[in-house]
Design an enzyme around this catalytic site. Structure first.
Site, mmCIF file in Angstrom:
data_model
loop_
_atom_site.group_PDB
_atom_site.id
_atom_site.type_symbol
_atom_site.label_atom_id
_atom_site.label_comp_id
_atom_site.label_asym_id
_atom_site.label_seq_id
_atom_site.Cartn_x
_atom_site.Cartn_y
_atom_site.Cartn_z
ATOM 1 N N GLU A 89 0.842 -1.215 0.000
ATOM 2 C CA GLU A 89 0.000 0.000 0.000
ATOM 3 C C GLU A 89 0.872 1.258 0.000
ATOM 4 O O GLU A 89 0.609 2.218 -0.733
ATOM 5 C CB GLU A 89 -0.922 -0.018 1.222
ATOM 6 C CG GLU A 89 -1.715 1.254 1.438
ATOM 7 C CD GLU A 89 -1.891 1.594 2.919
ATOM 8 O OE1 GLU A 89 -1.519 2.715 3.329
ATOM 9 O OE2 GLU A 89 -2.409 0.728 3.653
ATOM 10 N N GLU A 166 11.059 3.561 1.677
ATOM 11 C CA GLU A 166 9.771 3.539 2.362
ATOM 12 C C GLU A 166 9.834 2.876 3.734
ATOM 13 O O GLU A 166 8.925 3.024 4.544
ATOM 14 C CB GLU A 166 8.738 2.814 1.481
ATOM 15 C CG GLU A 166 7.300 3.230 1.693
ATOM 16 C CD GLU A 166 7.053 4.696 1.396
ATOM 17 O OE1 GLU A 166 6.182 5.294 2.070
ATOM 18 O OE2 GLU A 166 7.723 5.268 0.511
#
Length: 832
Positions: A89, A166
């Protein structure tokens, strides 16, 4: 608290319910199947397996609510993938085949579609959902937004570099969830689903996997599970042409192909039932207070037929009727808890649960648990009275009436969410017209006997999990087991007495006031408003609008508030609203007023701020009389402190203060406030020592004085009103408020005293240290801003714009360059 529902047309209210009352009933059998396909939406499936839902809807104007839903969440993860569904996601917004280096985020921000926490995506046990709210006022924006969702479906780039960028943000989200609330939720989830894979697959994952998982593992998960046959795209918005949007979906999604072929079968993960209840005594030193949670699991079930739908209505009546009783118990002398409520919750795909939660005083968890279990047992033994059921019926009928009357004003996000549940849970979407007729047909005939059957689901032998949370250990597992045994024995012997109902007055205003008259009237054609001065000095301004068919809102305000108080009476007077609220500011105890307002959609609240005291109301046009009656009662009721209500307020205030003292975040916020505003009494947190000095008599006197003089107030009424009907009501209930003898000239803005504080004169850097169960760090930057009253409104907009600009710049550096935070905290302007 949720506002009391409304819709029953009575007295001299507006005739807004006529459309609903004229709705024809439906002639259906209980076995009749509800439509399998959603009503009112362009619905279909592309050749590659993708499902789509498209609907034109004008609210909000020139905006579209978009979503991509994937029927895959954390429960399908293997041991070395724990947290990977959530990582995917994150990576979706980082880089895809077409967009790189967070270009998607920049695109969203460039069109005013905010990117931030909980704004754009959600990963749960069973699904992943991406959401966008985008403008459609310029050519190409909708097409580009749909292309972004199409990229998410099959083109997310998962390189080693992307993943490393990330990891920091995902780790910060993991750490941010390790606060007291997160620890309590995680422990309860694990206990609830013990014996099932759901217990071992929290969506956030494990710190080890987040730190060490390889990009190959993440990519393999994405390619395996992100199959177009497991996905649906949703577009609800202000489109002139629905078919054109379908064509855009075909254009951007039609050529996509899934890596895995054939599509993987999404496994079912059973949740084992258990006859013996499970118990947990969770000690959390940073908890906001003591709490009790009773959860009973059961199969989720489906709504396929009219009978299923009728059962769902009866289930809603059960929880609502039980909640009415729980609220009334919380307002009795020496209550077992401060608040308590019950609800059904669809937890995971195969299971839902009945969950009852209470907050109580420290050392009060055992007493609260006993009271909660006794109340469900009482319902099983005796059911609910016809009066209780009729009150809940009226509430539910009013809700569906309001939804029907405002069917053309539904928000696109609400419609989108309905279609999401159709795709993910196969919940029927029958359209508001048919649903209103169906509820109107079924509700009047649902009996107490039907409703009480649902109390069986709250049995301690029905996969029950009982958990208490305490800041310090006071109760033991043996205490909890003993309570269950005690209540079960009382129920078996029918030793629990029936519920005692309170006497409820028929009328809110017992004696009709003498109406006032209009002494001056001014039209404001530029804004379509009319201003009136009433004979008691109150100024009323009204405007007829058609934003919502079933709403009237009104606000009354007067200058003068807490800044006018001296330091020695400040604490007592700030408690005035809370104490008066427990006693009843409209002349009736809250538990009594709740029943009096059943079947009406009208609520009024009050606020005493630094410079202004105000009341605000929201009602259906048909219940405008009720809303204005509440205002009349507010001004004519003299609230006097009673020992039992004051005791409850003080206990709740004490618990709140102790909770703040345990909470490291509050310690940080309090110190920040002290630095910004000095040691001013107006900004200091209330301590237990301050609480002991509170004078309840002075507190209530102050509240009474705030809402006493009608000549100090300006009232603005806006909504779907007919002046021919509403003005007589305004004259009776607002104009009928008695003048105050020897009234003091109302304050103007120029009369107001400034708050007693002083900004720091030099740069201050300070580290606040607080003991924590799991270490976290917060950073706050504060910039004192002095607003000049001549340009204050304009300056407020500039400060707000500057705050948002700073937030965006900080995110670009900390989030995207260094990957150190998930999202920076919302920049806020505190204007004093």
């Amino acid at each position: 608290e949720a506002p009391a529902g409304g819709g029953a047309v009575g007295g001299r209210g507006m005739r807004r319910g006529v459309g609903f009352r004229s709705l024809k009933l439906v002639n259906v059998s209980m076995e009749e199947a509800l439509p399998a396909e959603p009503v009112g939406v362009a619905y279909g499936r592309l050749a590659n397996g993708l499902t789509y839902y498209v609907r034109s809807n004008p609210k909000p104007r020139m905006r579209a609510a978009l979503s991509l839903a994937v029927k895959v969440g954390s429960v399908v993860e293997e041991e070395d993938e724990r947290g990977v569904a959530h990582i995917v996601e994150h990576l979706a917004f980082s880089a895809t085949s077409r967009y790189t280096n967070h270009d998607i985020v920049r695109f969203l921000e460039s069109i005013g579609a905010e990117f931030g926490a909980c704004q754009n995506a959600l990963t749960s046990s069973d699904e992943t959902i991406y959401e966008l709210l985008v403008p459609v006022d310029k050519p190409g924006l909708l097409s580009q937004a749909i292309s972004v969702l199409a990229e998410f479906s099959s083109e997310v780039r998962v390189s080693a570099e992307d993943l490393e960028k990330e990891r920091g943000a995902v780790l910060e989200e993991y750490r941010g969830g390790r606060n007291a609330t997160g620890r309590m939720q995680d422990s309860h989830w694990t206990l609830l689903f013990e014996g099932s894979k759901y217990a071992e697959r929290l969506p956030i994952g494990t710190e080890k996997v987040i730190r060490t998982v390889t990009h190959e593992t993440v990519r393999n998960f994405y390619h395996k599970w992100y199959n177009l046959s497991n996905m649906a795209v949703f577009a609800v918005g202000d489109f002139p042409d629905t078919q054109a949007v379908v064509e855009l979906i075909k254009e951007h999604f039609g050529q996509k192909a899934s890596i895995s072929c054939p599509p993987p079968v999404i496994p079912e993960f059973p949740v084992p039932s258990h006859i013996e209840p499970r118990f947990s005594c969770f000690v959390e030193s940073e908890a906001a207070g003591s709490a009790v949670v009773i959860s009973c699991k059961m199969p989720a079930g489906e709504i396929k037929t009219v009978k299923d739908y009728r059962d769902s209505l009866a289930e809603s009546i059960f929880h609502c009727a039980l909640n009415q009783r729980l609220f009334k118990l919380s307002r009795r002398r020496d209550p077992p808890y401060f608040s308590c409520s019950s609800a059904a919750d669809a937890l995971v795909r195969p299971v839902k649960a009945y969950i009852m939660t209470s907050s109580c005083r420290e050392k009060g968890t055992v007493e609260a648990l006993e009271s909660m279990l006794v109340e469900v047992a009482r319902a099983r033994l005796y059911g609910f009275s016809e009066r209780e059921i009729s009150i809940v019926r009226a509430l539910m009928m009013s809700e569906i009436e309001s939804a029907y009357l405002e069917r053309d004003q539904m928000q696109s996000t609400s419609l989108r969410d309905e279609y999401l549940q159709h795709f993910l849970r196969e919940e029927p979407v029958v359209g508001i017209d048919y649903e209103a007729r169906l509820q109107k047909t079924l509700l009047p005939y649902i009996s107490s006997a039907e409703v009480v059957k649902f109390a069986e689901n709250f049995s301690t032998t029905s996969s029950c999990v009982i958990k208490i949370v305490e800041p310090r250990a006071h109760a033991s597992l043996e205490d909890l087991k003993a309570v269950v045994l005690k209540v079960n024995t009382l129920e078996e012997k029918r030793s629990i007495p029936p519920w005692e109902e309170e006497q409820i007055p028929e009328e809110i205003v017992s004696q009709s006031p003498v109406p006032g008259i209009i002494v001056d009237k001014v039209e404001h054609p530029g804004i379509g408003a009319t201003e009136m001065i009433l004979s008691n000095g109150m100024r009323v301004c009204y405007k007829c609008t058609d934003f919502l068919d079933d709403q009237v809102v009104f606000t009354g305000f007067a200058y003068g508030g807490l800044s006018e108080l001296s330091e020695d009476e400040y604490t007592s007077c700030t408690m005035g609203s809370t104490i008066a609220g427990e006693i009843g500011i409209f002349g009736y105890r809250p538990s009594v007023l709740m029943d009096m307002l059943a079947g009406k959609r009208a609520e009024v609240g009050t606020k005493v701020g630094a410079y202004i005291r105000s009341f605000s109301g929201d009602c259906s046009p048909s219940d405008l009389e009720t809303g204005l009656q509440l205002v009349y009662q507010l001004f004519t009721t003299k609230v006097e402190p009673r020992e039992e209500e004051v005791k409850i307020v003080m206990q709740m205030a004490e618990e709140a203060i102790y909770a703040q003292e345990r909470d490291p975040y509050t310690a940080f916020a309090n110190r920040s406030r002290e630095i910004n505003y000095g040691n001013s009494y107006f900004f200091k947190p209330i301590r237990i020592s301050d609480l002991k000095k509170v004078n309840p008599i002075r507190a209530c006197e102050y509240f009474n004085s705030c809402f006493k003089d009608p000549s100090a107030f300006t009232v603005v009424v806006v909504g779907n009103i007919d002046p021919a009907i509403s003005i007589p009501l305004i004259l009776e209930y607002l104009g009928g408020i008695p003048k105050v003898q020897d009234t003091v000239q109302p304050l103007s803005r120029e009369d107001l005293k400034g708050l007693p504080f002083k900004f720091p004169e030099t740069i201050i850097r300070e580290v606040v240290r607080s003991p924590m169960v799991e270490a976290q760090c917060f950073v706050q930057l504060g910039f004192p801003v002095v607003l000049k009253s001549t340009m204050m409104t304009e300056d407020i907009h500039y400060v707000g714009f500057l705050s948002k600009l700073l937030e965006t710049k900080i995110m670009q550096v900390l989030r995207f360059k260094y990957g150190q935070v998930k999202y920076p905290g919302q920049a806020k302007a505190h204007l004093d």
